[in-house]
Design a protein around this motif. Structure first.
Motif, PDB file in Angstrom:
ATOM      1  N   THR A 166      -0.911  11.002  12.209  1.00  0.00           N
ATOM      2  CA  THR A 166      -0.446   9.814  11.494  1.00  0.00           C
ATOM      3  C   THR A 166       0.788   9.227  12.155  1.00  0.00           C
ATOM      4  O   THR A 166       0.894   8.006  12.354  1.00  0.00           O
ATOM      5  N   GLN A 226      -0.212   7.328  15.248  1.00  0.00           N
ATOM      6  CA  GLN A 226      -0.755   6.000  15.004  1.00  0.00           C
ATOM      7  C   GLN A 226       0.352   5.013  14.604  1.00  0.00           C
ATOM      8  O   GLN A 226       0.331   3.842  14.997  1.00  0.00           O
ATOM      9  N   ILE A 227       1.361   5.482  13.856  1.00  0.00           N
ATOM     10  CA  ILE A 227       2.490   4.609  13.506  1.00  0.00           C
ATOM     11  C   ILE A 227       3.265   4.232  14.765  1.00  0.00           C
ATOM     12  O   ILE A 227       3.665   3.074  14.949  1.00  0.00           O
ATOM     13  N   GLY A 279       1.535   1.645  16.557  1.00  0.00           N
ATOM     14  CA  GLY A 279       1.736   0.360  15.894  1.00  0.00           C
ATOM     15  C   GLY A 279       3.073  -0.261  16.260  1.00  0.00           C
ATOM     16  O   GLY A 279       3.173  -1.472  16.471  1.00  0.00           O
ATOM     17  N   LEU A 322       4.835  -3.866   8.931  1.00  0.00           N
ATOM     18  CA  LEU A 322       4.127  -2.877   9.734  1.00  0.00           C
ATOM     19  C   LEU A 322       3.551  -1.783   8.846  1.00  0.00           C
ATOM     20  O   LEU A 322       2.401  -1.348   9.032  1.00  0.00           O
ATOM     21  N   LEU A 327      -0.537  -0.900   8.387  1.00  0.00           N
ATOM     22  CA  LEU A 327      -1.073   0.439   8.663  1.00  0.00           C
ATOM     23  C   LEU A 327      -1.687   1.052   7.411  1.00  0.00           C
ATOM     24  O   LEU A 327      -2.706   1.763   7.493  1.00  0.00           O
ATOM     25  N   THR A 328      -1.083   0.781   6.233  1.00  0.00           N
ATOM     26  CA  THR A 328      -1.650   1.291   4.979  1.00  0.00           C
ATOM     27  C   THR A 328      -2.999   0.639   4.705  1.00  0.00           C
ATOM     28  O   THR A 328      -3.948   1.304   4.245  1.00  0.00           O
ATOM     29  N   ALA A 349      -5.037  -0.228   6.861  1.00  0.00           N
ATOM     30  CA  ALA A 349      -5.998   0.357   7.805  1.00  0.00           C
ATOM     31  C   ALA A 349      -6.385   1.777   7.426  1.00  0.00           C
ATOM     32  O   ALA A 349      -7.168   2.417   8.146  1.00  0.00           O
ATOM     33  N   LEU A 368      -4.080   4.412   6.681  1.00  0.00           N
ATOM     34  CA  LEU A 368      -3.103   5.438   7.027  1.00  0.00           C
ATOM     35  C   LEU A 368      -2.104   5.637   5.889  1.00  0.00           C
ATOM     36  O   LEU A 368      -1.808   4.710   5.135  1.00  0.00           O
ATOM     37  N   ALA A 417       1.086   5.473   5.493  1.00  0.00           N
ATOM     38  CA  ALA A 417       2.253   4.956   6.206  1.00  0.00           C
ATOM     39  C   ALA A 417       3.186   4.255   5.231  1.00  0.00           C
ATOM     40  O   ALA A 417       3.127   3.029   5.053  1.00  0.00           O
ATOM     41  N   VAL A 472       7.484   5.038   8.262  1.00  0.00           N
ATOM     42  CA  VAL A 472       7.524   4.109   9.395  1.00  0.00           C
ATOM     43  C   VAL A 472       8.931   4.057   9.983  1.00  0.00           C
ATOM     44  O   VAL A 472       9.113   4.072  11.207  1.00  0.00           O
TER      45      VAL A 472
END
Length: 452
Positions: free
Chosen positions: A106, A109-110, A113, A131, A135-136, A138, A140, A142, A147
């Motif tokens: 996770t 991926q952040i 981003g 951001l 991501l949330t 998508a 995740l 996040a 973040v």
């Protein structure tokens, strides 16, 4: 006219290929000598470096001893994000670091981003909250707090400061790992008084922070060495690599060579032993390479010794630089250093060409320490570089409403024991990029004009 035959003994200097090589090595920069060494290691079997020895030792351990990164480190990075060998830009450099720095899928991926949201200067184009929402959406986990945590760690990658929201964050990220003594004061200035610094309110800063002007200037110099746009310089192909380092010790200041710019080389003992076991033809080829390797080593060692002796002689004549900066530089010529170490002036010229030294005040080119004496009838010996530094300091401390004109600066220098003409002050002021007193009064004093 009568002619006679006779023998006469004379002496003359001959430039051998080896001597020509030694002279050429003296004027090469750290990057250029590194390339020369790499080419010699490729073509000469009789020469090896410390890195070659370490590689050979590691190879003897076997392939079973090699640790392979797991999937959590970098296998989850999509193929379309993998950097190509032809594109070594900021994104590619950061991609390699992200793969190692963020093991959690996770967090990885952040971080990716954050990487996608960078602009060309290295700053974050999106707000962290936006951001996190993207991501949330998508899928995740996040949160804004997570973040921000990943982004803080991202800003410590190389180059430091990438991923910051503004200039203050960018500079603070670069100062966090700084080893300079003035870094703590610099962080306080950037974190709490950046606007006052931008307006060159130096007297107010001294009163607010409770420090003297000398300490404030050291902190400002530390800030000036930072990169306000880390993304733009990340792809630079060449940087100044210091050939020597001046550092503080318990017994005072010490000069040493930078080992990163002077790799350790040696003759390969394995191939040297093989000479006695080879056929005559093979032994002749290896012997030629052995002679070439020894001459190469001698030239490299001569270069190191000459650089070290030159730098030591420079700082024996410029001890005030380490305490006062450029304002403490004394007049010094190439001939003086040549006489000190018993070499020709042309040799010192080659040694100081494209050579740099790392000091507690920053990295400087060796040629910067040479300057002729300025002024006539001066009570205090001052170099042109020192006078420029004095002028810069005088302008930085002048009243904003009534800036000093060139005649005023000349009078202040005279009170400090340095007598120069007003036109000399004007020439040096223009060389420093400082506007005239009239223009400074019209638009107000800025930090760039005061400390240019």
């Amino acid at each position: 006219m009568r002619q006679n035959l006779g023998a006469r003994i004379t002496t003359s200097a001959t430039m051998t290929p080896q001597l020509i090589q030694s002279i050429r090595f003296l004027q090469l920069s750290a990057q250029e000598i590194e390339q020369e060494i790499a080419e010699m290691l490729d073509r000469n079997l009789m020469l090896e470096s410390d890195s070659d020895r370490d590689t050979a030792d590691a190879a003897e351990e076997g392939f079973d001893d090699i640790t392979v990164l797991g999937a959590s480190a970098g296998d989850d990075i999509p193929e379309d994000r993998q950097p190509s060998s032809a594109d070594r830009d900021l994104r590619a450099r950061l991609m390699e670091q992200v793969a190692v720095a963020f093991a959690d899928p996770t967090d990885l991926q952040i971080a990716l981003g954050v990487l996608d949201a960078l602009d060309e200067t290295g700053y974050l184009e999106e707000r962290p909250i936006d951001l996190a929402r993207g991501l949330t959406a998508a899928g995740l986990d996040a949160s804004l707090e997570r973040v921000e945590q990943v982004r803080r760690a991202f800003m410590q990658l190389e180059p430091a400061g990438v991923g910051a929201l503004d200039l203050r964050e960018c500079l603070l990220a670069q100062l966090e790992d700084s080893s300079h003594a003035e870094a703590a004061l610099a962080m306080q200035i950037v974190g709490e008084h950046l606007d006052a610094l931008a307006n060159a309110e130096l007297d107010n800063l001294c009163d607010t922070l409770g420090v003297d002007m000398a300490a404030l200037r050291q902190a400002i110099d530390c800030i000036r060495r930072l990169n306000p746009k880390p993304g733009l310089d990340a792809g630079a192909s060449e940087t100044a690599v210091p050939d020597a380092i001046v550092e503080a010790t318990a017994d005072g200041w010490r000069v040493r060579l930078n080992q990163a710019a002077h790799p350790q080389l040696r003759v390969n003992s394995t191939y040297e032993r093989m000479l006695g076991q080879c056929t005559r033809r093979d032994a002749a080829a290896l012997n030629d390479q052995l002679v070439e390797a020894r001459w190469f080593l001698r030239s490299i060692e001569m270069r190191r010794d000459t650089i070290l002796r030159t730098v030591q002689a420079i700082f024996e004549r410029q001890p005030e630089f380490l305490a006062r900066g450029e304002a403490g530089l004394r007049p010094m010529t190439l001939k003086q250093i040549a006489d000190d170490i018993g070499m020709h002036e042309s040799t010192i010229c080659r040694v100081t060409n494209s050579k740099y030294i790392q000091t507690p005040l920053g990295v400087f080119e060796l040629k910067r320490f040479f300057s002729s004496e300025v002024g006539s009838g001066t009570q205090t010996s001052a170099s042109g570089t020192a006078v420029k530094a004095m002028i810069r300091d005088i302008v930085a401390d002048e009243p904003r409403d009534t800036p000093f004109c060139d005649a005023d600066i000349r009078a202040i220098l005279a009170r400090r024991g340095v007598t120069v003409a007003r036109r000399t002050v004007a020439k040096y002021r223009e060389a420093l990029g400082i506007a005239s007193a009239k223009l400074r009064a019209q638009r107000g004093l800025t930090l760039a004009e005061a400390l240019a």
